[in-house]
Motif scaffolding. Structure first.
Motif, PDB file in Angstrom:
ATOM      1  N   MET A 239      -9.807  -1.588   2.981  1.00 47.89           N
ATOM      2  CA  MET A 239     -10.288  -2.803   2.328  1.00 47.89           C
ATOM      3  C   MET A 239      -9.615  -2.996   0.965  1.00 47.89           C
ATOM      4  N   GLY A 240      -9.360  -4.275   0.660  1.00 47.84           N
ATOM      5  CA  GLY A 240      -8.737  -4.613  -0.604  1.00 47.84           C
ATOM      6  C   GLY A 240      -7.999  -5.931  -0.549  1.00 47.84           C
ATOM      7  N   LEU A 241      -7.704  -6.379   0.682  1.00 44.59           N
ATOM      8  CA  LEU A 241      -7.014  -7.653   0.872  1.00 44.59           C
ATOM      9  C   LEU A 241      -7.730  -8.561   1.864  1.00 44.59           C
ATOM     10  N   ASP A 242      -8.752  -8.058   2.526  1.00 45.31           N
ATOM     11  CA  ASP A 242      -9.414  -8.778   3.612  1.00 45.31           C
ATOM     12  C   ASP A 242     -10.431  -9.775   3.053  1.00 45.31           C
ATOM     13  N   PRO A 243     -10.331 -11.061   3.421  1.00 41.43           N
ATOM     14  CA  PRO A 243     -11.285 -12.053   2.905  1.00 41.43           C
ATOM     15  C   PRO A 243     -12.719 -11.816   3.358  1.00 41.43           C
ATOM     16  N   ARG A 244     -12.908 -10.989   4.393  1.00 41.46           N
ATOM     17  CA  ARG A 244     -14.282 -10.692   4.832  1.00 41.46           C
ATOM     18  C   ARG A 244     -15.062  -9.903   3.783  1.00 41.46           C
ATOM     19  N   PHE A 245     -14.391  -9.427   2.753  1.00 41.79           N
ATOM     20  CA  PHE A 245     -15.099  -8.740   1.681  1.00 41.79           C
ATOM     21  C   PHE A 245     -16.120  -9.661   1.011  1.00 41.79           C
ATOM     22  N   ASP A 246     -15.849 -10.948   1.003  1.00 42.34           N
ATOM     23  CA  ASP A 246     -16.819 -11.900   0.452  1.00 42.34           C
ATOM     24  C   ASP A 246     -18.139 -11.824   1.204  1.00 42.34           C
TER      25      ASP A 246
ATOM     26  N   PHE B  51      -7.866  -3.540  -7.941  1.00 51.84           N
ATOM     27  CA  PHE B  51      -7.514  -2.290  -7.269  1.00 51.84           C
ATOM     28  C   PHE B  51      -7.202  -2.455  -5.780  1.00 51.84           C
ATOM     29  N   GLY B  52      -7.646  -3.556  -5.177  1.00 49.77           N
ATOM     30  CA  GLY B  52      -7.556  -3.688  -3.727  1.00 49.77           C
ATOM     31  C   GLY B  52      -6.159  -3.573  -3.148  1.00 49.77           C
ATOM     32  N   PRO B  53      -5.161  -4.305  -3.659  1.00 52.31           N
ATOM     33  CA  PRO B  53      -3.839  -4.240  -3.033  1.00 52.31           C
ATOM     34  C   PRO B  53      -3.238  -2.835  -3.035  1.00 52.31           C
ATOM     35  N   HIS B  54      -3.356  -2.112  -4.138  1.00 53.28           N
ATOM     36  CA  HIS B  54      -2.806  -0.760  -4.196  1.00 53.28           C
ATOM     37  C   HIS B  54      -3.562   0.177  -3.260  1.00 53.28           C
ATOM     38  N   ALA B  55      -4.889  -0.003  -3.167  1.00 53.28           N
ATOM     39  CA  ALA B  55      -5.687   0.826  -2.265  1.00 53.28           C
ATOM     40  C   ALA B  55      -5.239   0.637  -0.822  1.00 53.28           C
ATOM     41  N   VAL B  56      -5.000  -0.601  -0.431  1.00 51.42           N
ATOM     42  CA  VAL B  56      -4.560  -0.872   0.938  1.00 51.42           C
ATOM     43  C   VAL B  56      -3.171  -0.300   1.192  1.00 51.42           C
ATOM     44  N   ASP B  57      -2.258  -0.426   0.230  1.00 50.68           N
ATOM     45  CA  ASP B  57      -0.920   0.170   0.392  1.00 50.68           C
ATOM     46  C   ASP B  57      -1.022   1.670   0.644  1.00 50.68           C
ATOM     47  N   ALA B  58      -1.843   2.347  -0.155  1.00 54.14           N
ATOM     48  CA  ALA B  58      -1.995   3.793   0.006  1.00 54.14           C
ATOM     49  C   ALA B  58      -2.681   4.125   1.323  1.00 54.14           C
ATOM     50  N   GLY B  59      -3.700   3.324   1.690  1.00 55.29           N
ATOM     51  CA  GLY B  59      -4.396   3.558   2.949  1.00 55.29           C
ATOM     52  C   GLY B  59      -3.489   3.384   4.151  1.00 55.29           C
ATOM     53  N   ARG B  60      -2.626   2.383   4.103  1.00 53.62           N
ATOM     54  CA  ARG B  60      -1.690   2.177   5.208  1.00 53.62           C
ATOM     55  C   ARG B  60      -0.697   3.330   5.328  1.00 53.62           C
ATOM     56  N   THR B  61      -0.225   3.835   4.207  1.00 55.88           N
ATOM     57  CA  THR B  61       0.707   4.965   4.246  1.00 55.88           C
ATOM     58  C   THR B  61       0.022   6.201   4.816  1.00 55.88           C
ATOM     59  N   MET B  62      -1.226   6.421   4.427  1.00 55.20           N
ATOM     60  CA  MET B  62      -2.011   7.532   4.968  1.00 55.20           C
ATOM     61  C   MET B  62      -2.131   7.429   6.481  1.00 55.20           C
ATOM     62  N   ILE B  63      -2.504   6.254   6.988  1.00 52.53           N
ATOM     63  CA  ILE B  63      -2.703   6.080   8.421  1.00 52.53           C
ATOM     64  C   ILE B  63      -1.381   6.223   9.169  1.00 52.53           C
ATOM     65  N   SER B  64      -0.302   5.704   8.611  1.00 51.70           N
ATOM     66  CA  SER B  64       1.016   5.852   9.251  1.00 51.70           C
ATOM     67  C   SER B  64       1.384   7.311   9.425  1.00 51.70           C
ATOM     68  N   GLU B  65       1.141   8.114   8.385  1.00 48.87           N
ATOM     69  CA  GLU B  65       1.476   9.528   8.484  1.00 48.87           C
ATOM     70  C   GLU B  65       0.579  10.231   9.501  1.00 48.87           C
ATOM     71  N   TRP B  66      -0.705   9.894   9.520  1.00 49.06           N
ATOM     72  CA  TRP B  66      -1.600  10.506  10.493  1.00 49.06           C
ATOM     73  C   TRP B  66      -1.173  10.170  11.924  1.00 49.06           C
ATOM     74  N   LEU B  67      -0.845   8.911  12.186  1.00 46.48           N
ATOM     75  CA  LEU B  67      -0.433   8.516  13.517  1.00 46.48           C
ATOM     76  C   LEU B  67       0.858   9.234  13.935  1.00 46.48           C
ATOM     77  N   ALA B  68       1.770   9.411  13.010  1.00 43.05           N
ATOM     78  CA  ALA B  68       3.031  10.083  13.322  1.00 43.05           C
ATOM     79  C   ALA B  68       2.816  11.537  13.709  1.00 43.05           C
TER      80      ALA B  68
END
Length: 236
Positions: free
Chosen positions: A182-189, A216-233
């Motif tokens: 979460m950090g870029l999703d409009p459903r946060f509203d 903080f949201g955009p940076h959190a999502v960038d880091a979260g995506r990198t985390m998930i990419s590494e886990w999937l790999a």
């Protein structure tokens, strides 16, 4: 004629409409998964074989794992989830989804000492795990329940109020209490509209949380995506 490779399948279990996969969708699709979604309210949910998808993703929700009388689908989901985890099939749980994983693995889930709501960094992150990408990154926390650690898992992250923020079993089983998606999703509203009491309990406000989300949201999502990419790999 050269045959086309079969795409991997991913299934999202959504417990409420406003808690979707959000920022994690991009790295999962980039890893070659064709994603489908089912809501627990769908008529066919109880008959679904949860061991079948190549990847299962369970998102959050405001209910507690222990509220099984109010939500009969919880017990049904837990039984099928336990079979998937026992088989070591790749599984990701977020917030309520992580609590469901802990319960399916035999651990207790119960109310925490106080609600933890807001953007702040984890106080401990396992530097050898994919969560290392979240070190010192303020991520969204929005929970009031916690869990004991299941047997045979590694603790990957903590905060002062909630020591059990993330765990894994082997390469394929990953549970995350916090919301790195979460950090870029409009459903946060909708979160802010649905649960202003959680903000009040923790000394926050709707406008204050919106500002933290913007900051903080955009940076959190960038880091979260990198985390998930590494886990999937690293899935086996």
């Amino acid at each position: 004629m050269t045959s086309q490779p079969t795409r991997k399948t991913g299934l999202i279990i959504r417990h409420v409409p406003h808690e979707g996969i959000a920022g994690y969708r991009a790295p999962i699709e980039a890893a070659g998964y064709a994603l489908d979604r089912i809501d627990v309210s769908d008529a066919g949910f109880g008959a679904l074989d949860l061991t079948e998808p190549d990847l299962l993703i369970m998102m959050g929700g405001p209910m507690g794992v222990y509220e099984r009388n109010a939500h009969p689908w919880i017990a049904c989901q837990l039984r099928r989830l336990a079979r998937r985890i026992e088989a070591g099939r790749p599984t990701l749980g977020v917030c309520f989804g992580a609590q469901m994983m802990a319960a399916a693995m035999g651990a207790n889930v119960y109310p925490g000492p106080a609600k933890e709501v807001g953007f702040h960094a984890l106080s401990f992150v396992d530097p050898s795990s994919p969560l290392r990408h979240l070190a010192d990154v303020p991520v969204l926390h929005w929970h009031g329940d916690t869990f004991d650690l299941p047997a045979d898992v590694e603790l990957l992250a903590s905060t002062a109020a909630y020591p059990h923020q993330a765990f894994r079993r082997g390469n394929n089983i990953l549970a995350l209490q916090f919301h790195g998606e979460m950090g870029l999703d409009p459903r946060f509203d909708e979160w802010l509209r649905q649960w202003p009491d959680a903000l009040a309990e923790t000394g926050g406000s709707v406008e204050g949380m919106r500002e933290l989300h913007r900051r903080f949201g955009p940076h959190a999502v960038d880091a979260g995506r990198t985390m998930i990419s590494e886990w999937l790999a690293g899935l086996s």
